[in-house]
Design an enzyme around this catalytic site. Structure first.
Site, PDB file in Angstrom:
ATOM      1  N   ARG A   1      16.476 -38.792 -49.546  1.00  0.00           N
ATOM      2  CA  ARG A   1      16.694 -37.768 -50.877  1.00  0.00           C
ATOM      3  C   ARG A   1      18.164 -37.406 -50.871  1.00  0.00           C
ATOM      4  NH1 ARG A   1      12.351 -38.897 -53.736  1.00  0.00           N
ATOM      5  NH2 ARG A   1      10.361 -38.317 -52.596  1.00  0.00           N
TER       6      ARG A   1
ATOM      7  N   GLN B   1       3.432 -22.348 -55.668  1.00  0.00           N
ATOM      8  CA  GLN B   1       2.979 -21.309 -56.316  1.00  0.00           C
ATOM      9  C   GLN B   1       1.919 -21.811 -57.416  1.00  0.00           C
ATOM     10  OE1 GLN B   1       5.663 -20.595 -59.793  1.00  0.00           O
ATOM     11  NE2 GLN B   1       5.269 -18.346 -59.589  1.00  0.00           N
TER      12      GLN B   1
ATOM     13  N   SER C   1       9.861 -39.042 -31.310  1.00  0.00           N
ATOM     14  CA  SER C   1       8.576 -38.292 -31.254  1.00  0.00           C
ATOM     15  C   SER C   1       8.890 -36.907 -30.831  1.00  0.00           C
ATOM     16  CB  SER C   1       7.650 -38.876 -30.699  1.00  0.00           C
ATOM     17  OG  SER C   1       8.102 -39.160 -29.258  1.00  0.00           O
TER      18      SER C   1
END
Length: 273
Positions: free
Chosen positions: A178, A96, A62
């Site tokens: 990832r 965008q 945390s």
């Protein structure tokens, strides 16, 4: 358009922020007293780095939420953006707009996966399709169709730009998933560039941005075993099932005693079952 990542800014004195947050949890002193010691120089930078490094080895996550990074990202595909926005806790996106931004180039820019170029003739087919999409899109705009409706023909390959705000706890989670070999190449490249930017600015924190099998994260792979066998890191990182096999054998007295470090790793793997 190449993929680009810029570290726009980060929380001032991030190691001090982490020290203050962690120290508040483990001392009877008030936060004002802790920060008084920091600002008075009674806690040396070396002591702060060592203390934070020890806390980062634990599962106490945390306080990591109190260190924030801002990134500028450009040249990624809309396909990547659909993956990235699935990270929702501790992260904020500004992207965008295809509603307010009109594409006026002679041909839409786009991201082409390398796999298309490896198959004879497919890169040309890809390029032909993008030219046709460009023609239809520009024709729609010229004939008065609003940009917010003309965009319906735009592909996932269309590039997009982001400004991202993310705290360190979520950034670690993103890197866990990832940077893994199983992640798609484009988002893996994006997160690798984000890691590079953090490592340049704050090496002590950048070193922790690893795939989850990294030596500063889980230390082992918990993905399906067939995927682990195909992963290049599988040669240097054990699979969870292997650790559990060793742990069961150790408990049964079939192998020599494990040292404390190895025992802790296999116990952690066993507790996740």
């Amino acid at each position: 358009m190449p993929l680009e990542v810029t570290l726009i800014d980060h929380a001032r004195d991030p190691l001090q922020k982490l020290y203050g947050a962690y120290r508040t949890c483990y001392t009877p002193k008030t936060p004002a007293e802790v920060w008084g010691e920091i600002r008075a120089g009674r806690i040396t930078p070396e002591a702060i780095r060592e203390f934070v490094a020890e806390r980062l080895k634990t599962g106490h996550a945390s306080p990591l939420e109190q260190v924030v990074f801002w990134f500028g990202v450009s040249g990624v595909s809309r396909a990547l953006s659909h993956q990235l926005v699935r990270h929702r806790i501790g992260i904020s996106f500004e992207q965008q707009s295809q509603r307010y931004v009109k594409y006026k180039e002679e041909r839409l820019d786009y991201v082409m996966p390398r796999s298309w170029a490896k198959v004879p003739g497919m890169a040309a087919e890809y390029d032909r399709l993008m030219r046709e999409i460009t023609r239809v899109y520009e024709d729609a705009l010229a004939k008065g169709i609003p940009a917010e409706d003309a965009r319906f023909v735009l592909p996932n390959a269309t590039p997009t730009n982001f400004q991202i705000m993310v705290n360190f706890a979520e950034l670690l989670h993103i890197a866990d998933l990832r940077l893994c070999w199983r992640a798609q190449w484009e988002i893996r490249h994006l997160v690798a560039l984000m890691r590079r930017e953090v490592a340049k600015a704050i090496p002590e924190l950048g070193a922790y941005l690893q795939p989850k099998c990294g030596d500063r994260r889980l230390g082992y792979c918990d993905e399906p075993r067939k995927d682990w066998e195909r992963c290049p890191l599988g040669k240097v990182r054990p699979h969870k099932e292997q650790l559990l096999e060793v742990f069961r054998a150790h408990r049964g007295g079939d192998v020599a005693p494990l040292d404390e470090a190895h025992l802790r790793v296999v116990e952690d793997a066993g507790n996740e079952e």
